[in-house]
Design a protein around this motif. Sequence first.
Motif, mmCIF file in Angstrom:
data_model
loop_
_atom_site.group_PDB
_atom_site.id
_atom_site.type_symbol
_atom_site.label_atom_id
_atom_site.label_comp_id
_atom_site.label_asym_id
_atom_site.label_seq_id
_atom_site.Cartn_x
_atom_site.Cartn_y
_atom_site.Cartn_z
ATOM 1 N N LEU A 1 -2.281 3.662 -4.151
ATOM 2 C CA LEU A 1 -2.943 2.661 -3.315
ATOM 3 C C LEU A 1 -2.514 2.779 -1.859
ATOM 4 O O LEU A 1 -3.320 2.552 -0.949
ATOM 5 N N PHE A 2 -1.265 3.127 -1.632
ATOM 6 C CA PHE A 2 -0.796 3.307 -0.257
ATOM 7 C C PHE A 2 -1.552 4.453 0.416
ATOM 8 O O PHE A 2 -2.047 4.312 1.545
ATOM 9 N N ILE A 3 -1.676 5.588 -0.265
ATOM 10 C CA ILE A 3 -2.381 6.737 0.289
ATOM 11 C C ILE A 3 -3.855 6.415 0.498
ATOM 12 O O ILE A 3 -4.450 6.768 1.522
ATOM 13 N N LEU A 4 -4.471 5.734 -0.459
ATOM 14 C CA LEU A 4 -5.876 5.355 -0.306
ATOM 15 C C LEU A 4 -6.062 4.386 0.860
ATOM 16 O O LEU A 4 -7.073 4.437 1.567
ATOM 17 N N GLY A 5 -5.085 3.507 1.048
ATOM 18 C CA GLY A 5 -5.140 2.591 2.187
ATOM 19 C C GLY A 5 -5.102 3.343 3.507
ATOM 20 O O GLY A 5 -5.798 2.987 4.464
ATOM 21 N N LEU A 6 -4.315 4.413 3.572
ATOM 22 C CA LEU A 6 -4.273 5.237 4.775
ATOM 23 C C LEU A 6 -5.588 5.983 4.970
ATOM 24 O O LEU A 6 -6.092 6.099 6.080
ATOM 25 N N PHE A 7 -6.133 6.462 3.875
ATOM 26 C CA PHE A 7 -7.339 7.285 3.944
ATOM 27 C C PHE A 7 -8.569 6.497 4.356
ATOM 28 O O PHE A 7 -9.381 6.960 5.160
ATOM 29 N N VAL A 8 -8.730 5.307 3.798
ATOM 30 C CA VAL A 8 -10.024 4.635 3.870
ATOM 31 C C VAL A 8 -10.400 4.250 5.307
ATOM 32 O O VAL A 8 -11.582 4.238 5.652
ATOM 33 N N LEU A 9 -9.417 3.965 6.161
ATOM 34 C CA LEU A 9 -9.743 3.566 7.528
ATOM 35 C C LEU A 9 -10.384 4.699 8.316
ATOM 36 O O LEU A 9 -11.348 4.493 9.055
ATOM 37 N N GLU A 10 -9.839 5.899 8.185
ATOM 38 C CA GLU A 10 -10.356 7.075 8.891
ATOM 39 C C GLU A 10 -10.455 8.212 7.872
ATOM 40 O O GLU A 10 -9.477 8.920 7.630
ATOM 41 N N PRO A 11 -11.639 8.371 7.239
ATOM 42 C CA PRO A 11 -11.758 9.264 6.088
ATOM 43 C C PRO A 11 -11.914 10.742 6.417
ATOM 44 O O PRO A 11 -12.375 11.511 5.574
ATOM 45 N N ARG A 12 -11.550 11.150 7.607
ATOM 46 C CA ARG A 12 -11.540 12.582 7.912
ATOM 47 C C ARG A 12 -10.226 13.181 7.426
ATOM 48 O O ARG A 12 -9.187 12.532 7.427
ATOM 49 N N LEU A 13 -10.271 14.444 7.018
ATOM 50 C CA LEU A 13 -9.107 15.067 6.406
ATOM 51 C C LEU A 13 -7.935 15.219 7.376
ATOM 52 O O LEU A 13 -6.793 14.925 7.029
ATOM 53 N N LYS A 14 -8.195 15.670 8.597
ATOM 54 C CA LYS A 14 -7.101 15.963 9.526
ATOM 55 C C LYS A 14 -6.240 14.742 9.824
ATOM 56 O O LYS A 14 -4.997 14.818 9.702
ATOM 57 N N PRO A 15 -6.812 13.590 10.197
ATOM 58 C CA PRO A 15 -5.958 12.430 10.486
ATOM 59 C C PRO A 15 -5.138 11.967 9.290
ATOM 60 O O PRO A 15 -3.946 11.645 9.431
ATOM 61 N N SER B 1 4.519 -3.025 2.301
ATOM 62 C CA SER B 1 4.004 -1.949 3.151
ATOM 63 C C SER B 1 2.551 -1.638 2.800
ATOM 64 O O SER B 1 1.728 -1.357 3.683
ATOM 65 N N ILE B 2 2.224 -1.699 1.519
ATOM 66 C CA ILE B 2 0.836 -1.481 1.084
ATOM 67 C C ILE B 2 -0.039 -2.616 1.585
ATOM 68 O O ILE B 2 -1.159 -2.389 2.074
ATOM 69 N N LEU B 3 0.465 -3.837 1.478
ATOM 70 C CA LEU B 3 -0.278 -4.996 1.964
ATOM 71 C C LEU B 3 -0.522 -4.902 3.467
ATOM 72 O O LEU B 3 -1.626 -5.208 3.951
ATOM 73 N N PRO C 1 -14.167 -3.883 1.359
ATOM 74 C CA PRO C 1 -13.900 -4.201 -0.050
ATOM 75 C C PRO C 1 -12.705 -3.449 -0.625
ATOM 76 O O PRO C 1 -11.918 -4.015 -1.397
ATOM 77 N N VAL C 2 -12.554 -2.174 -0.253
ATOM 78 C CA VAL C 2 -11.422 -1.399 -0.765
ATOM 79 C C VAL C 2 -10.106 -1.974 -0.256
ATOM 80 O O VAL C 2 -9.131 -2.121 -1.012
ATOM 81 N N SER C 3 -10.052 -2.314 1.026
ATOM 82 C CA SER C 3 -8.825 -2.854 1.612
ATOM 83 C C SER C 3 -8.496 -4.233 1.038
ATOM 84 O O SER C 3 -7.326 -4.556 0.817
ATOM 85 N N VAL C 4 -9.518 -5.046 0.804
ATOM 86 C CA VAL C 4 -9.289 -6.359 0.184
ATOM 87 C C VAL C 4 -8.704 -6.187 -1.213
ATOM 88 O O VAL C 4 -7.755 -6.888 -1.601
ATOM 89 N N LEU C 5 -9.250 -5.257 -1.977
ATOM 90 C CA LEU C 5 -8.744 -5.009 -3.328
ATOM 91 C C LEU C 5 -7.300 -4.512 -3.289
ATOM 92 O O LEU C 5 -6.439 -5.003 -4.025
ATOM 93 N N ILE C 6 -7.033 -3.535 -2.412
ATOM 94 C CA ILE C 6 -5.671 -3.011 -2.289
ATOM 95 C C ILE C 6 -4.713 -4.106 -1.845
ATOM 96 O O ILE C 6 -3.601 -4.241 -2.381
ATOM 97 N N GLY C 7 -5.143 -4.913 -0.868
ATOM 98 C CA GLY C 7 -4.290 -5.995 -0.376
ATOM 99 C C GLY C 7 -4.000 -7.028 -1.442
ATOM 100 O O GLY C 7 -2.871 -7.533 -1.540
#
Length: 227
Positions: free
Chosen positions: A65-79, A117-119, A207-213
Amino acid sequence: MFRNRLPLLRLRSALLLLGVVLLPVLAEAHKLNTDLSKLSRTDVVLGYLEVGFTHILPLGLDHILFILGLFVLEPRLKPVLWQATAFTVAHSITLGLAAAGVVQPLPSVVEPLIALSILFVAVENLLTDRLQPWRIALVFAFGLLHGLGFAGVLAEIGLPKHAFVEALISFNVGVELGQVTIILLAWFLVGKWYGRKPWYKQRVVVPVSVLIGAVALWWTVERVFFV
C-alpha cells in the motif's frame, strides 16, 4: 466489441506477468529453517533473496500500500522508480544498523509509525495535484522507518555469521525486486493507459488514496491499542 474486451485482456496480461515474476522465485524456495551455519553462500543468497521478495509480495500488504500510494499520484515510471530507489537506500541503512546490533527497534513504536507513514502519503495525494520536489526526501525518511520494520523479519530468521553481508544484501535486493514488481504491475494496469486522462485524479487518485488512508488509519489504531 474488441474495445470492450481490452480491459479484460490487459488484466489477464498483468496477471500473467505477475505469475511469470513470482513463479520462478517461489519455485526456487530455499528454506532457512535449518542451521544457518551449514548453508552454502549460494543458498544464503537465493534464500534471503526469496525472503526479501516474499516479504513484499505477497506478504507485505502495508509495504504494498505504501508503494501504491507513491505510485498513484504520479503514475509515470521514472518518478516512482526514483522514489522507490530513495526508499531502498534508506531502509538498507537502518536495516543494516539493526542487523549489526547498532540500533534496537521497538515493534510497538515502529509498526504504528509505519502505518502513519502510509496514511500521510494517502492524505498528501488528496491534498496536492502534482508530485512535489521534496517528496523524495520524505520517502527517504519513511524508508529509514520501514527499514526498522524489515529488521523484525531478519530478527526472526537470523543472519549467518559466515555470510552476513551476502544475506543482508540479498534480502535488500529481494525487497527492491518486490517493489519494482508492484510498480510495473500498477503501471501496466493503470498508469500506461489512464495516467494522462483528465479524469485520472478524480477517478483513480482520490478513491485509491481514500482506501489506502482508511486501511492505514485502522492499522494505526490497531497497532497502538490492540497489539
